[in-house]
Every structure is written in C-alpha cells, then in structure tokens.
Scaffold this motif. Sequence first.
Motif, PDB file in Angstrom:
ATOM      1  N   CYS A 275      21.322  34.157  67.667  1.00 39.22           N
ATOM      2  CA  CYS A 275      20.813  35.186  66.756  1.00 39.22           C
ATOM      3  C   CYS A 275      21.329  34.930  65.348  1.00 39.22           C
ATOM      4  CB  CYS A 275      21.257  36.570  67.226  1.00 39.22           C
ATOM      5  SG  CYS A 275      20.611  37.896  66.177  1.00 39.22           S
ATOM      6  N   LEU A 276      20.430  34.987  64.380  1.00 40.96           N
ATOM      7  CA  LEU A 276      20.782  34.866  62.974  1.00 40.96           C
ATOM      8  C   LEU A 276      20.829  36.256  62.372  1.00 40.96           C
ATOM      9  CD1 LEU A 276      18.345  31.947  61.973  1.00 40.96           C
ATOM     10  CD2 LEU A 276      20.567  31.813  63.152  1.00 40.96           C
ATOM     11  N   ILE A 277      21.972  36.621  61.810  1.00 43.34           N
ATOM     12  CA  ILE A 277      22.107  37.934  61.193  1.00 43.34           C
ATOM     13  C   ILE A 277      22.472  37.757  59.723  1.00 43.34           C
ATOM     14  CG2 ILE A 277      22.784  39.016  63.371  1.00 43.34           C
ATOM     15  CD1 ILE A 277      25.676  39.136  62.312  1.00 43.34           C
TER      16      ILE A 277
ATOM     17  N   ALA B  91      29.951  32.713  59.446  1.00 42.15           N
ATOM     18  CA  ALA B  91      30.610  32.791  60.747  1.00 42.15           C
ATOM     19  C   ALA B  91      29.623  32.337  61.807  1.00 42.15           C
ATOM     20  CB  ALA B  91      31.096  34.214  61.049  1.00 42.15           C
ATOM     21  N   ASP B  92      30.137  31.675  62.838  1.00 46.29           N
ATOM     22  CA  ASP B  92      29.279  31.134  63.891  1.00 46.29           C
ATOM     23  C   ASP B  92      30.096  31.081  65.175  1.00 46.29           C
ATOM     24  OD1 ASP B  92      27.609  29.724  65.571  1.00 46.29           O
ATOM     25  OD2 ASP B  92      27.556  27.905  64.357  1.00 46.29           O
TER      26      ASP B  92
ATOM     27  N   PRO C 212      29.291  36.355  70.235  1.00 47.32           N
ATOM     28  CA  PRO C 212      28.957  37.607  69.550  1.00 47.32           C
ATOM     29  C   PRO C 212      30.160  38.461  69.161  1.00 47.32           C
ATOM     30  CG  PRO C 212      27.387  37.200  71.299  1.00 47.32           C
ATOM     31  CD  PRO C 212      28.430  36.136  71.429  1.00 47.32           C
ATOM     32  N   LEU C 213      31.072  38.709  70.090  1.00 47.97           N
ATOM     33  CA  LEU C 213      32.205  39.584  69.779  1.00 47.97           C
ATOM     34  C   LEU C 213      33.055  39.009  68.664  1.00 47.97           C
ATOM     35  CD1 LEU C 213      33.679  42.189  70.511  1.00 47.97           C
ATOM     36  CD2 LEU C 213      35.018  40.875  72.181  1.00 47.97           C
ATOM     37  N   GLN C 214      33.292  37.700  68.709  1.00 45.41           N
ATOM     38  CA  GLN C 214      34.105  37.043  67.680  1.00 45.41           C
ATOM     39  C   GLN C 214      33.471  37.182  66.310  1.00 45.41           C
ATOM     40  OE1 GLN C 214      35.301  32.895  68.481  1.00 45.41           O
ATOM     41  NE2 GLN C 214      34.580  32.399  66.420  1.00 45.41           N
ATOM     42  N   VAL C 215      32.159  36.934  66.222  1.00 44.43           N
ATOM     43  CA  VAL C 215      31.474  36.984  64.927  1.00 44.43           C
ATOM     44  C   VAL C 215      31.390  38.411  64.410  1.00 44.43           C
ATOM     45  CG1 VAL C 215      29.273  36.596  63.749  1.00 44.43           C
ATOM     46  CG2 VAL C 215      30.176  34.870  65.322  1.00 44.43           C
ATOM     47  N   LEU C 216      31.054  39.357  65.267  1.00 47.01           N
ATOM     48  CA  LEU C 216      30.888  40.739  64.823  1.00 47.01           C
ATOM     49  C   LEU C 216      32.211  41.388  64.430  1.00 47.01           C
ATOM     50  CD1 LEU C 216      28.168  41.957  67.342  1.00 47.01           C
ATOM     51  CD2 LEU C 216      27.870  41.373  64.931  1.00 47.01           C
ATOM     52  N   GLU C 217      33.323  40.835  64.897  1.00 47.73           N
ATOM     53  CA  GLU C 217      34.633  41.363  64.502  1.00 47.73           C
ATOM     54  C   GLU C 217      35.233  40.611  63.316  1.00 47.73           C
ATOM     55  OE1 GLU C 217      37.179  41.448  67.923  1.00 47.73           O
ATOM     56  OE2 GLU C 217      36.273  43.313  68.681  1.00 47.73           O
ATOM     57  N   ASP C 218      34.537  39.593  62.836  1.00 47.30           N
ATOM     58  CA  ASP C 218      35.016  38.840  61.683  1.00 47.30           C
ATOM     59  C   ASP C 218      34.997  39.745  60.443  1.00 47.30           C
ATOM     60  OD1 ASP C 218      34.381  37.136  59.146  1.00 47.30           O
ATOM     61  OD2 ASP C 218      35.121  35.667  60.593  1.00 47.30           O
ATOM     62  N   PRO C 219      36.112  39.850  59.721  1.00 46.36           N
ATOM     63  CA  PRO C 219      36.164  40.752  58.557  1.00 46.36           C
ATOM     64  C   PRO C 219      35.109  40.467  57.497  1.00 46.36           C
ATOM     65  CG  PRO C 219      38.372  40.055  59.180  1.00 46.36           C
ATOM     66  CD  PRO C 219      37.424  39.235  59.999  1.00 46.36           C
TER      67      PRO C 219
ATOM     68  N   ARG D  44      25.059  33.772  71.229  1.00 43.34           N
ATOM     69  CA  ARG D  44      25.808  33.232  70.086  1.00 43.34           C
ATOM     70  C   ARG D  44      25.214  33.819  68.819  1.00 43.34           C
ATOM     71  NH1 ARG D  44      24.914  26.954  68.443  1.00 43.34           N
ATOM     72  NH2 ARG D  44      25.946  26.949  66.393  1.00 43.34           N
ATOM     73  N   ILE D  45      26.030  33.980  67.794  1.00 44.49           N
ATOM     74  CA  ILE D  45      25.574  34.539  66.525  1.00 44.49           C
ATOM     75  C   ILE D  45      25.977  33.614  65.383  1.00 44.49           C
ATOM     76  CG2 ILE D  45      25.817  36.436  64.870  1.00 44.49           C
ATOM     77  CD1 ILE D  45      26.409  38.296  67.196  1.00 44.49           C
ATOM     78  N   ALA D  46      25.053  33.426  64.444  1.00 39.00           N
ATOM     79  CA  ALA D  46      25.362  32.773  63.173  1.00 39.00           C
ATOM     80  C   ALA D  46      25.078  33.804  62.077  1.00 39.00           C
ATOM     81  CB  ALA D  46      24.522  31.522  62.961  1.00 39.00           C
TER      82      ALA D  46
END
Length: 269
Positions: free
Chosen positions: A44-46, A240-241, A244-251, A229-231
Amino acid sequence: MTAGVPLQDPTGPVLSARGLQRTFGAVVAAGDISIDVQAGERLCLIGSNGAGKTTFVNMVTGYLKPSAGRIVLAGEDITQRSPREITRRGVARSFQMPQLCLHLSVLDNMLTALHSSRGQGHFLRPAHDAASLARSQELLHGFGLAAHARRPVRELPGGVRKLLDIAMALTGHPRLLLLDEPTSGVSADEKFATMDTVVRAIESHQDRSPVTVVFVEHDMDIVRRYASRIAAFASGRIIADGPPLQVLEDPEVQRCVTGSAPAAQGSAA
C-alpha cells in the motif's frame, strides 16, 4: 479478511525502481524513488495529496516517463515502454475514477477489456466467442457482479462500478496489479465488504500465478487491514517502507501522513 503472508519470488522482485525522478518545471513530483516489490505482496502506498504516489504509479504504467531512473519488471527494463507495451508484459491498473463505457453492458465492458488486453476485437464491438464469455463470466462471478451482467453500466451505483473496473483490470492475467484508491466513492459501511470481494477475487487466481498488488489508499482502516507492507510518500520521496505497524508508528509518517503523532511529538507538526 486480513493481509496474508506474501508469496516470495525466488528469482527476484516483480518490480524494481531505482532513482526515479519526475519534474514538471521547478516542481519535483518524484525525487529519487527506489523500491523493490516481491511476488504476491500487497503493498500500500500512503501519503497526502501531491506526495508522489500517483506519479509513481503513472511512471510504472508508462503514462509518465521518468526524468531520471529505471523501472524493471521481472528483469526487463520497461522505463521507456508505452502503456500498451507495459500492459502486454503483465501490468494492469484500475483508476480512482472507473474507466468504463457507460452505454455498454457490464458483460460487454468485460469483453472489451479482455480483447483489448489481447490486442484483439473492435473497441465498440467486443467478440462473444465461448472462451471470452467464459473468462468474463468467471471474473464477474468472482467479483459478485454476475447478476449485473446485462445491465448498462450507467445504471450501476458507484461501488459496483468500482468493482467492475478492478475486474476488468484482471482480464489479462496480470502479474502486477495497481489499484488507485480502490475504496474511493464507496460508502463507509461498504468499504470492508468491497475490499474483501477484491481480495478474494485476486486470491482465487493465485493458483495460476501470484498476482502482486500495489494500491494507493487514504483510508487508514483499509490500510491496516489489507496491506502486507506499506510505503509512505512525502514530498515526492519514500520516507518509510516496511511492515504496516512499523510504518504507521514511524514518527515522520505520523507527522507527515497520518496526522496521528503522539502528544509528546505533537509540537513537531
């Protein structure tokens, strides 16, 4: 339905982008984007509007040519290929606004897409041979659209049109499917059902060959539930790439994309 374990391609990534840039005069729409996408992933690209997500999708599908960088599909450089050539190499996409022939029936839209993917048939007179009908009806059934087969598209509600557009993208058995906001225009109480239908229909074809999915999405509920996975994009770059949990919690993602930074970081907006 939650995201499954991605299938890995031992021969290398399905899609590899290196140093992609795209400028429009002084505006940098994409700057130094590098990413690998493995077979069977649901990436997913956000990012906010203008972050570079759709520019990236347009470069991968040939609608925009990069100002610099390379795009490799399953080992083949497709950077300068036309959209039609890229489609015939196994890349398909749906659009934020469904690209449909409103005066044709649902079935004829499917048949038109099928023959277009093969370079056959007349755009306004799709052939009705047995094999094409069977393939079209198979996809309509998989997307829950069989009951609408004979209806003109202009009579369909927005959510059904969205499903039809995605079903049409699958007619050519793509190895890479790009979806631009698959739940846009779908009501809040139907968004999960719509995505469940899309995921089930895609997974039903995995026994033939894995379909790798890259989708653009703004709804974080959809992102959390369906991405493997999220980019995250901001200012034309991937910030961030990863999972999902790691990317969405990235400050930085919380500050630039989701707007959900913890209180302790809120002053860094």
